[in-house]
Design a protein around this motif. Sequence first.
Motif, short mmCIF file in Angstrom:
data_model
loop_
_atom_site.label_atom_id
_atom_site.label_comp_id
_atom_site.label_asym_id
_atom_site.label_seq_id
_atom_site.Cartn_x
_atom_site.Cartn_y
_atom_site.Cartn_z
N ILE A 34 0.83 -1.20 0.00
CA ILE A 34 0.00 0.00 0.00
C ILE A 34 0.86 1.25 0.00
O ILE A 34 0.62 2.19 -0.76
CB ILE A 34 -0.96 -0.01 1.20
N GLN A 35 1.88 1.26 0.82
CA GLN A 35 2.74 2.44 0.95
C GLN A 35 3.59 2.65 -0.30
O GLN A 35 3.67 3.76 -0.82
CB GLN A 35 3.64 2.29 2.17
N LEU A 39 -1.56 2.51 -3.40
CA LEU A 39 -2.79 1.89 -3.86
C LEU A 39 -4.01 2.63 -3.36
O LEU A 39 -4.04 3.10 -2.23
CB LEU A 39 -2.85 0.44 -3.35
N ASN A 40 -5.04 2.72 -4.23
CA ASN A 40 -6.30 3.32 -3.79
C ASN A 40 -7.12 2.27 -3.03
O ASN A 40 -6.71 1.12 -2.90
CB ASN A 40 -7.07 3.89 -4.99
N TYR A 41 -8.28 2.66 -2.54
CA TYR A 41 -9.08 1.77 -1.69
C TYR A 41 -9.46 0.48 -2.42
O TYR A 41 -9.36 -0.61 -1.87
CB TYR A 41 -10.33 2.50 -1.19
N GLU A 42 -9.92 0.60 -3.65
CA GLU A 42 -10.34 -0.57 -4.42
C GLU A 42 -9.17 -1.54 -4.60
O GLU A 42 -9.33 -2.76 -4.48
CB GLU A 42 -10.88 -0.13 -5.77
N GLN A 43 -8.00 -1.01 -4.90
CA GLN A 43 -6.82 -1.85 -5.07
C GLN A 43 -6.41 -2.49 -3.74
O GLN A 43 -5.98 -3.64 -3.71
CB GLN A 43 -5.67 -1.02 -5.64
N GLN A 44 -6.57 -1.75 -2.64
CA GLN A 44 -6.25 -2.29 -1.33
C GLN A 44 -7.15 -3.48 -0.98
O GLN A 44 -6.70 -4.47 -0.41
CB GLN A 44 -6.37 -1.21 -0.26
N VAL A 45 -8.42 -3.37 -1.35
CA VAL A 45 -9.36 -4.46 -1.09
C VAL A 45 -8.95 -5.69 -1.90
O VAL A 45 -8.94 -6.82 -1.39
CB VAL A 45 -10.81 -4.03 -1.43
#
Length: 116
Positions: A34-35, A39-45
Motif C-alpha cells: 500500500i505504501q 494503492l487506492n481503496y479498491e486496489q487495497q481491497v
Amino acid sequence: MLLSKYFTETEEDIHVKILRYALDNPNFTHADLIQNLKLNYEQQVFIGTEVSTNGPFFTYVGGSGDGRGMRFMLSFEGRSRLLEYDELKEARQNSKQAFVISIFALVISIVSIFAN
C-alpha cells in the motif's frame, strides 16, 4: 500519425506492478504494498483478498496473524505469470518493429517498381 496509437507505451496494470513489487521485495506485507505502490481503496481491497487468502500468486511466509504483519512472497505461479507477461510484451514489441520494417520494405518496393 495514423499508426501512433499502436506504438505508444502505456502504464503497466496494477496487477503487474504488484507482481513486480513482490518479485523485487520478498517478505513483504500489505502495508508495504500500500505504501510503496500508493494503492487506492479498491486496489487495497483486491490485495487484501488476493494476498491474505493465499491466492495462487503469493505464498505466506510468516508474521503475526492480525493481517497487517503477515509476510508474503511471490509464488512460483506468480513468477511464471510475470515471466509470461514479459515475454508477451517483448513479442508484441518485436511484432510492431517487424510491421514497421515491412511497411518500409513495401514502400521501397513500390518506389523501385515506379522508378523502372
